[in-house]
Design an enzyme around this catalytic site. Structure first.
Site, PDB file in Angstrom:
ATOM      1  N   ASP A 235      -3.100 -19.112 -18.387  1.00  0.00           N
ATOM      2  CA  ASP A 235      -1.756 -19.687 -18.448  1.00  0.00           C
ATOM      3  C   ASP A 235      -1.896 -21.081 -17.861  1.00  0.00           C
ATOM      4  OD1 ASP A 235       0.828 -20.545 -18.087  1.00  0.00           O
ATOM      5  OD2 ASP A 235       1.362 -19.030 -16.585  1.00  0.00           O
TER       6      ASP A 235
ATOM      7  N   LYS B 208       1.275 -31.372 -17.929  1.00  0.00           N
ATOM      8  CA  LYS B 208       1.590 -30.691 -19.187  1.00  0.00           C
ATOM      9  C   LYS B 208       2.680 -31.429 -19.984  1.00  0.00           C
ATOM     10  CE  LYS B 208       2.691 -26.009 -20.763  1.00  0.00           C
ATOM     11  NZ  LYS B 208       2.834 -24.645 -20.255  1.00  0.00           N
TER      12      LYS B 208
ATOM     13  N   GLU C  50       3.502 -18.903 -25.271  1.00  0.00           N
ATOM     14  CA  GLU C  50       3.833 -18.286 -23.978  1.00  0.00           C
ATOM     15  C   GLU C  50       4.782 -17.092 -24.097  1.00  0.00           C
ATOM     16  OE1 GLU C  50       5.066 -21.670 -21.695  1.00  0.00           O
ATOM     17  OE2 GLU C  50       3.028 -22.462 -21.651  1.00  0.00           O
TER      18      GLU C  50
ATOM     19  N   ASP D  40      12.417 -17.973 -20.115  1.00  0.00           N
ATOM     20  CA  ASP D  40      11.352 -18.480 -19.241  1.00  0.00           C
ATOM     21  C   ASP D  40      11.843 -19.691 -18.461  1.00  0.00           C
ATOM     22  OD1 ASP D  40       9.107 -19.534 -18.057  1.00  0.00           O
ATOM     23  OD2 ASP D  40       7.850 -19.483 -19.847  1.00  0.00           O
TER      24      ASP D  40
END
Ligand code: AMP
Length: 571
Positions: free
Chosen positions: A6, A68, A143, A166
């Site tokens: 992850d 990211k 994800e 999320d």
């Protein structure tokens, strides 16, 4: 071996399937979650994770956070002179190092997760980062799909729909997935790349520092304390924040309650729900068409978030997985499936219900009992029930009940056998379950050596959980009647054999006068109890008859042997 990674905005983690189980790997400090932070020293030194985070206090300009957000962008990062994929590669290298140190072997292949909304350029950049770190990227996984795998939702029915909410440190997304032939398809995804737990830290921070003069270099202490308070309020109803000597002479102490935080974050949570609304709208589904709603991301630990999501989706939300580990765990499961390590789990599988065949009197004869680890095999010898029987019917059964008729029939076939007097044939039956749960039944007439082999089409292992539960509870519910029927059937089979034998012994004059009374009484009792259907009474009566005739039966055997000897000697 393939690892699962992850690669998150604020945190990252790595896992591997070990002995069939997905596990996340901890670093030297025992931490399974690593901050996605990289520090590049002037001299070319690089530090990653918690170490890099500590540099934030002294050398913030050379610390890269949330790289990211830049993935896929064609930029060189200020002060650092690196591209986003090069920075990400440092995070991946560190994860790879931790994994190799834990596993004690080289790691070369990985499954890496990305948000469902990542475009091709962002996905390609992630893949490149993996390659720069010396990892072949076996798959880029969404994800939300990873989260669904971690929650075991791949076991839902085909066409099942799940929503994955999320909420991490810096980003939020809501994805709606649909299961299609064992693979999750993204139906809709909506999010906000500027919405996350960091906002809450900032809100607490400004509440805390309202009206104060704070030197810029002290701000990180306020943020740190704010985050600590936020986490604490997920479990407690109030928390006291303390910052000693924040400006060299003054100290700060202020108490915040869960209610204060709830009021502060109301609008922030509402922003996430707006995205949910949009995603639901895009998917064209109504709320009652969702089969599950799961929460991932550290910020979903906040009670107010959980309540708001449950209220929005009008259902219970699944929070059984660690919200900050679920994605890495799902990536690891995917990696395990791809490398075959996960399939080995089948080896640890067990038979959910007993397997056996029907024998005389309609009884269930168990060969492999419930909860036996597979692969396994077991066998037993059976005989003919009648004189000159040509074939034996084998009924393969599954279940926990004593009588064959109450269990499930998995298959049926016949074995041809040599004609012999009753009880003289020998047919061996063997059950073998392989690692995939396939049951093979082999029957062999030991006289002729001929085998009959069949594979049972329906799986001996993959049985619907509800059906297993129903079978087991039925067996408990009927335990007494079942047992009594078995005892009666077994005793009756014995009586059916004994009664004609006793008649023969009497006719041949092998019974002595003093035995006669007891034998006749026992015969009478057997017949009476058989007619009454009383199981235990019949069992006792049969035992009585058996012992009453023991001496006479021995005489019969002796006589038969003498006769045989005489025949042999030609007398
Ligand atoms: P993630 O990006 O999924 O690792 O989520 C990190 C975010 O979750 C950060 O903003 C953390 O402050 C937040 N977080 C972690 N634990 C808790 C907690 N117990 N209560 C509230 N927020 C938390």
């Amino acid at each position: 071996m393939i690892v699962g990674i992850d690669l998150g905005t604020t945190h990252s983690a790595i896992g591997v399937v070990d002995s069939g189980f997905p596990i996340l790997l901890a670093d030297e400090e025992g931490k399974r979650i690593m901050p996605s932070v990289v520090w590049f020293g002037m001299d070319g030194a690089v530090e990653v994770g918690r170490k890099a985070l500590r540099r934030q206090a002294t050398d913030a300009r050379r610390v890269v956070l949330s790289v990211k957000r830049w993935m896929g962008a064609d930029t060189i990062l200020e002060n650092i002179g690196k591209t986003p994929d090069e920075v990400s590669a440092e995070i991946l290298k560190e994860l790879k190092r931790i994994a190799e140190w834990r596993i004690g072997a080289e790691v070369t292949k990985a499954v890496i997760t990305v948000p469902a909304y990542f475009n091709d350029a962002q996905r390609a950049a992630t893949k490149r980062a993996g390659e720069l770190a010396g990892l072949e990227v076996a798959r880029i996984l969404n994800e939300p799909t990873a989260a669904a795998l971690a929650y075991g939702l791949d076991k839902l029915k085909n066409k099942a729909r799940v929503a994955v909410y999320d909420l991490g440190g810096g980003t939020f997304d809501l994805t709606i997935l649909e299961m299609e032939d064992g693979v999750f398809q993204v139906l809709a995804t909506h999010g906000d790349t500027r919405l996350g737990g960091d906002d809450v830290d900032a809100m607490i921070c400004s509440w805390l520092s309202a009206g104060l003069e704070i030197p810029g270099y002290q701000r990180w202490r306020f943020l740190e304390e704010a985050e600590k308070a936020k986490r604490a309020l997920s479990d407690l109803s109030e928390f006291t924040l303390r910052i000693p000597f924040y400006d060299g002479k003054n100290s700060l102490e202020k108490t915040i309650t869960r209610l204060d935080l709830d009021a502060m974050t109301k609008g922030w949570i509402a922003r996430s729900l707006k995205c949910c609304q949009q995603a639901m709208h895009d998917s064209g589904l109504s709320l009652n068409e969702l089969d599950a709603v799961v929460l991932v991301g550290g910020s979903t630990r906040m009670p107010a978030v959980r309540e708001a999501v449950a209220e929005f989706f009008q259902c219970e939300v699944d929070v059984t997985q660690h919200p900050d580990e679920a994605i890495a765990l799902g990536a690891t499961i995917q990696a395990g499936v791809m490398s075959g390590a996960m399939r080995k789990m089948v080896l640890l599988d067990v038979t959910p219900l007993s397997l056996g065949i029907e024998t005389f009197g309609g009884l269930m004869n168990v060969l492999i009992s419930r909860n036996t680890t597979i692969p396994c095999k077991a066998g037993e010898m059976f005989t003919n029930a009648a004189d000159s029987q040509e074939k034996m019917a084998i009924r393969v059964l599954q279940g926990e009940r004593e009588m064959a008729r109450d269990n499930w029939e998995l298959g049926k076939f016949e074995v041809m056998m040599e004609k012999l007097p009753k009880g003289h044939a020998r047919v061996g039956v063997q059950f073998r379950i392989d690692a995939d749960g396939i049951l093979e039944v082999l029957a062999r007439d030991t006289k002729t050596g001929k085998d009959t082999v069949i594979n049972i089409a329906s799986s001996a292992v993959n049985v619907d959980d509800a059906a297993v539960e129903e079978m087991v509870s039925a067996s408990v519910e009927h335990a007494f009647e079942d047992m009594s029927e078995r005892i009666f059937t077994e005793a009756k089979l014995k009586a059916d054999e004994l009664l004609p034998a006793v008649e023969m012994i009497m006719a041949q004059g092998l019974v002595e006068e003093h035995e006669r009374g007891e034998i006749e009484a026992a015969v009478k009792e057997v017949k009476a109890t058989m007619a009454s259907g009383a199981a235990n009474a019949l069992k006792v009566a049969v035992q009585r008859l058996d012992s009453a005739t023991e001496a006479a039966a021995a005489r019969l055997v002796e006589k038969a042997m003498e006769e045989a000897l005489e025949r042999e000697l030609g007398l």
